[in-house]
Structures are given as C-alpha cells and as structure tokens.
Design an enzyme around this catalytic site. Structure first.
Site, PDB file in Angstrom:
ATOM      1  N   HIS A  49       0.844  -1.190   0.000  1.00  0.00           N
ATOM      2  CA  HIS A  49       0.000   0.000   0.000  1.00  0.00           C
ATOM      3  C   HIS A  49       0.887   1.250   0.000  1.00  0.00           C
ATOM      4  O   HIS A  49       2.096   1.169   0.239  1.00  0.00           O
ATOM      5  CB  HIS A  49      -0.944   0.018   1.220  1.00  0.00           C
ATOM      6  CG  HIS A  49      -0.224   0.004   2.518  1.00  0.00           C
ATOM      7  ND1 HIS A  49      -0.041  -1.135   3.269  1.00  0.00           N
ATOM      8  CD2 HIS A  49       0.398   1.000   3.199  1.00  0.00           C
ATOM      9  CE1 HIS A  49       0.646  -0.844   4.351  1.00  0.00           C
ATOM     10  NE2 HIS A  49       0.932   0.437   4.336  1.00  0.00           N
TER      11      HIS A  49
HETATM   12  C1  T46 Z   1       2.809   0.657   6.916  1.00  0.00           C
HETATM   13  C2  T46 Z   1       3.613  -0.570   7.162  1.00  0.00           C
HETATM   14  C3  T46 Z   1       5.065  -0.308   7.346  1.00  0.00           C
HETATM   15  C4  T46 Z   1      -4.398  -0.909  13.421  1.00  0.00           C
HETATM   16  O1  T46 Z   1      -5.497  -1.200  13.951  1.00  0.00           O
HETATM   17  N1  T46 Z   1      -3.710   0.175  13.856  1.00  0.00           N
HETATM   18  C5  T46 Z   1      -2.500   0.528  13.318  1.00  0.00           C
HETATM   19  O2  T46 Z   1      -1.896   1.523  13.744  1.00  0.00           O
HETATM   20  C6  T46 Z   1      -1.977  -0.271  12.245  1.00  0.00           C
HETATM   21  C7  T46 Z   1      -0.635   0.091  11.605  1.00  0.00           C
HETATM   22  C8  T46 Z   1      -2.676  -1.354  11.828  1.00  0.00           C
HETATM   23  N2  T46 Z   1      -3.882  -1.677  12.419  1.00  0.00           N
HETATM   24  C9  T46 Z   1      -4.604  -2.876  11.992  1.00  0.00           C
HETATM   25  C10 T46 Z   1      -5.096  -2.860  10.552  1.00  0.00           C
HETATM   26  C11 T46 Z   1      -5.052  -4.323  10.157  1.00  0.00           C
HETATM   27  O3  T46 Z   1      -6.226  -4.973  10.580  1.00  0.00           O
HETATM   28  O4  T46 Z   1      -3.680  -3.981  12.060  1.00  0.00           O
HETATM   29  C12 T46 Z   1      -3.883  -4.874  10.977  1.00  0.00           C
HETATM   30  C13 T46 Z   1      -2.607  -5.058  10.166  1.00  0.00           C
HETATM   31  O5  T46 Z   1      -2.338  -3.843   9.455  1.00  0.00           O
HETATM   32  P1  T46 Z   1      -1.763  -3.837   7.958  1.00  0.00           P
HETATM   33  O6  T46 Z   1      -2.293  -4.985   7.213  1.00  0.00           O
HETATM   34  O7  T46 Z   1      -1.992  -2.469   7.369  1.00  0.00           O
HETATM   35  O8  T46 Z   1      -0.198  -4.067   8.254  1.00  0.00           O
HETATM   36  P2  T46 Z   1       1.045  -3.946   7.253  1.00  0.00           P
HETATM   37  O9  T46 Z   1       2.174  -4.623   7.936  1.00  0.00           O
HETATM   38  O10 T46 Z   1       0.691  -4.410   5.897  1.00  0.00           O
HETATM   39  O11 T46 Z   1       1.337  -2.369   7.149  1.00  0.00           O
HETATM   40  C14 T46 Z   1       1.729  -1.626   8.303  1.00  0.00           C
HETATM   41  C15 T46 Z   1       0.985  -0.288   8.372  1.00  0.00           C
HETATM   42  O12 T46 Z   1      -0.431  -0.532   8.299  1.00  0.00           O
HETATM   43  C16 T46 Z   1       1.370   0.652   7.267  1.00  0.00           C
HETATM   44  O13 T46 Z   1       0.900   1.953   7.550  1.00  0.00           O
HETATM   45  O14 T46 Z   1       3.303   1.586   6.309  1.00  0.00           O
HETATM   46  O15 T46 Z   1       3.129  -1.367   8.270  1.00  0.00           O
END
Ligand code: T46
Length: 135
Positions: A49
């Site tokens: 993303h």
């Molecule tokens: C990024 C990279 C480096 C939350 O509820 N609060 C939060 O602050 C974050 C970051 C995530 N979440 C929830 C949303 C999803 O249900 O945690 C779950 C996993 O998040 P996501 O799939 O977006 O994780 P990554 O590792 O793909 O990405 C994350 C960050 O979301 C993003 O901003 O830049 O790490």
C-alpha cells in the site's frame, strides 16, 4: 529514487546502548503513533500500500528485514538491519516489507493516528494518482 535514511545517535557507555527519539528533533514530524511488527512468519510479504498523507520512520530494532519502495516511477530495495538507522517514508510511496528474520522487530514511528482512509491498497489506483499528480 532517493532513499531517506536517518542515523540516530547512540548514547553508549560500558553498560550498553540507548537511542532517544524526539518529535521535531531527530524525528522530523509530530509523533502521533508508534507500532511494531514482530513474529512475522517466514516468506510473508506485508505492506502492499501507499499512504495519501502519512509520513513514517521504520526502524528495525532487532533482526533484519527488507523494504521495497516505489514512487510510481522507480523502485528501490533496502535492507534494514540496525537499530540506529531509520528509513523515512514520505506520503505517496508504495511499500512492501519482506525477508523478515526470525527475531525481527520492525518499529514504526508515524505522523498520524491510524486511519484506513489514508491507505491506497490498490496498485493500479496508486499508479493512476501518481500519473495525474505528475501531469
Ligand atoms: C505501513 C507498514 C510499514 C491498526 O489497527 N492500527 C495501526 O496503527 C496499524 C498500523 C494497523 N492496524 C490494523 C489494521 C489491520 O487490521 O492492524 C492490521 C494489520 O495492518 P496492515 O495490514 O496495514 O499491516 P502492514 O504490515 O501491511 O502495514 C503496516 C501499516 O499498516 C502501514 O501503515 O506503512 O506497516
């Protein structure tokens, strides 16, 4: 594309090392949120993303991982392997994180609270927005 790395000063003495992160000092924005990614399973790729306005600093405080950055025109990869190196990712950069070592803890300092509306999770949409803003 330019990769923006920040070297954090290590306050070291005979007991070991310490790094302090301070908003608008060695972290170049207001800090609204800190989260960390750990226990990532082998061969998992995360991210996929870009953010419309969020800025972040990624620090591998333990272990190693790789980050792919894509500004819509060029892609670069970097290995994060040091707790005193921060990778600054500005808005509108597509990111993927991969090759996490077993002990990897990836800490992220963020300029905004969590907001799913700030995410662009579709690569074609990301490229379209990059193209429009470059015209
Ligand atoms: C990024 C990279 C480096 C939350 O509820 N609060 C939060 O602050 C974050 C970051 C995530 N979440 C929830 C949303 C999803 O249900 O945690 C779950 C996993 O998040 P996501 O799939 O977006 O994780 P990554 O590792 O793909 O990405 C994350 C960050 O979301 C993003 O901003 O830049 O790490």
């Amino acid at each position: 594309m330019i990769i923006k790395l920040i070297d954090f000063e290590i306050k070291g003495d005979e007991r070991g090392s310490l790094i302090a992160l301070e908003e608008n000092k060695n972290v170049p924005f207001d800090i609204k949120r800190i989260y960390y990614i750990f226990d990532t399973k082998k061969d998992v790729r995360r991210g996929f993303h870009a953010h419309k306005s969020l800025k972040q600093i990624l620090i591998c405080v333990s272990g190693t991982c790789k980050i792919l950055l894509d500004n819509g025109q060029k892609k670069s990869e970097i290995i994060l392997s040091s707790p005193n190196t921060g990778l600054l990712i500005e808005s509108m950069i597509w990111r993927e994180m991969f090759d996490f070592s077993d002990n990897c803890v990836l800490m992220v300092i963020a300029s905004e609270y969590y907001d799913e509306n700030d995410y662009i999770r579709n690569y074609e949409e990301f490229i379209k927005i990059c193209t429009i803003s470059n015209i």
